[in-house]
Design a protein around this motif. Sequence first.
Motif, PDB file in Angstrom:
ATOM      1  N   HIS A 166      40.929  73.063  58.384  1.00 18.73           N
ATOM      2  CA  HIS A 166      40.779  72.753  56.965  1.00 18.73           C
ATOM      3  C   HIS A 166      40.557  74.029  56.149  1.00 18.73           C
ATOM      4  CE1 HIS A 166      38.676  70.317  53.565  1.00 18.73           C
ATOM      5  NE2 HIS A 166      39.960  70.458  53.337  1.00 18.73           N
ATOM      6  N   ILE A 167      39.776  74.971  56.703  1.00 16.03           N
ATOM      7  CA  ILE A 167      39.555  76.244  56.015  1.00 16.03           C
ATOM      8  C   ILE A 167      40.872  76.998  55.864  1.00 16.03           C
ATOM      9  CG2 ILE A 167      38.470  78.515  56.208  1.00 16.03           C
ATOM     10  CD1 ILE A 167      36.070  77.130  57.523  1.00 16.03           C
ATOM     11  N   GLU A 168      41.687  76.999  56.918  1.00 13.76           N
ATOM     12  CA  GLU A 168      42.993  77.666  56.849  1.00 13.76           C
ATOM     13  C   GLU A 168      43.890  76.998  55.810  1.00 13.76           C
ATOM     14  OE1 GLU A 168      44.551  77.530  60.772  1.00 13.76           O
ATOM     15  OE2 GLU A 168      43.088  78.955  61.595  1.00 13.76           O
ATOM     16  N   TRP A 169      43.847  75.670  55.766  1.00 15.35           N
ATOM     17  CA  TRP A 169      44.645  74.947  54.760  1.00 15.35           C
ATOM     18  C   TRP A 169      44.180  75.297  53.347  1.00 15.35           C
ATOM     19  CZ3 TRP A 169      43.653  71.406  50.874  1.00 15.35           C
ATOM     20  CH2 TRP A 169      44.759  70.721  50.372  1.00 15.35           C
ATOM     21  N   LEU A 170      42.860  75.363  53.152  1.00 12.34           N
ATOM     22  CA  LEU A 170      42.317  75.715  51.844  1.00 12.34           C
ATOM     23  C   LEU A 170      42.709  77.139  51.458  1.00 12.34           C
ATOM     24  CD1 LEU A 170      38.780  74.093  52.168  1.00 12.34           C
ATOM     25  CD2 LEU A 170      40.577  73.376  50.601  1.00 12.34           C
ATOM     26  N   ASP A 171      42.656  78.060  52.424  1.00 15.99           N
ATOM     27  CA  ASP A 171      43.076  79.439  52.153  1.00 15.99           C
ATOM     28  C   ASP A 171      44.509  79.478  51.644  1.00 15.99           C
ATOM     29  OD1 ASP A 171      40.668  80.588  52.863  1.00 15.99           O
ATOM     30  OD2 ASP A 171      41.259  80.939  54.950  1.00 15.99           O
ATOM     31  N   ALA A 172      45.380  78.718  52.292  1.00 17.53           N
ATOM     32  CA  ALA A 172      46.796  78.703  51.906  1.00 17.53           C
ATOM     33  C   ALA A 172      46.988  78.118  50.511  1.00 17.53           C
ATOM     34  CB  ALA A 172      47.609  77.918  52.933  1.00 17.53           C
ATOM     35  N   ARG A 173      46.260  77.028  50.217  1.00  8.91           N
ATOM     36  CA  ARG A 173      46.402  76.395  48.902  1.00  8.91           C
ATOM     37  C   ARG A 173      45.883  77.315  47.791  1.00  8.91           C
ATOM     38  NH1 ARG A 173      48.484  73.820  52.041  1.00  8.91           N
ATOM     39  NH2 ARG A 173      50.128  75.161  51.217  1.00  8.91           N
ATOM     40  N   ILE A 174      44.779  78.014  48.043  1.00  6.94           N
ATOM     41  CA  ILE A 174      44.231  78.928  47.047  1.00  6.94           C
ATOM     42  C   ILE A 174      45.205  80.062  46.761  1.00  6.94           C
ATOM     43  CG2 ILE A 174      42.393  80.622  46.606  1.00  6.94           C
ATOM     44  CD1 ILE A 174      40.517  78.703  48.181  1.00  6.94           C
TER      45      ILE A 174
END
Length: 319
Positions: A166-174
């Motif tokens: 989830h952290i990796e997904w959030l990094d990508a979205r940001i």
Amino acid sequence: MQAEIFIGIDVCKAWLDVAQLPAASDQSGVGVLRVNNDENGRAALVAQLKQLRPTLVVLEATGGLETALAGELCVAGVAVAVVNPKRVRDFARAAGILAKTDRLDAQVLAQFAQRMRPQVHALPDEQQQEITELVDRRAQLVAMRAQEKTRLATVKPVARKSVREHIEWLDARIKQIDRDLDSRLKESTVYRPKYELLGSVPGVGRVTITTLLSRLPELGTLQRKTVAALVGVAPFADDSGKRRGQRYIQGGRADVRSVLYMATLSATRCNAVIKAMYERLRAAGKPFKVAMTACMRRLLVILNAILKSRMPWSDKHAH
């Protein structure tokens, strides 16, 4: 000549309570109407207010629930002001109104409109609304990422993989939103010059610039004391008789103040003007927070002057 009419609207998710106050001082003339807070209900209300032509309509800022109605009123040519709920609550207490209901809040808003005459809300253009929406979404994702990183330290091994993903997904979205914001600002004939001017100041980065352009559109149009008070970095006096109390700051736009703090922290290291001011204040014995607040105010005033003069950063801004 048409008598002045003031409207107060209390906004909630399900409905809108609307109070009308005639110009006469007799408050028995205040009427209250409740309509559904949906597309049809707002359209009917806007049409009615457009025909009524009130002097001013006042809404409270309620976490975005007021945005649709405020925008529709602006498009219809109705003068509307969106105010800080604390101002209205303080006004009610000063008037001796301690009870709180939706209908009563609408009446208080109408009285606030009549007596305080807050500044009329300017409808942001579609481009600014989109930039603001992206800035808001980025802030939400950053907050989620911080929560997940905190959770990663205590979560059981069975769920740790999910949290990391989830952290990796959030990094990508940001990063995706950052790219979108950059392209929108740099391709805009309106925002690109402002982006480049603000970007010329040492210590001011992309996040600070996008937040300022979306959350402080008044930057570059106000006097230095006014813009400092608007953001909440202007000191308030606390004197009485011979006593001179400690100055303090309060109110203002917290989201702008947060990014301004980070920019100032960076500027105390790489911006000669802010660094010199910070070191001088600290050497004089000023606490860290006092010195930082003064530097934040100085940096904000410089940014305001740069946009107003349309001249990029130079050493002359030290004066």
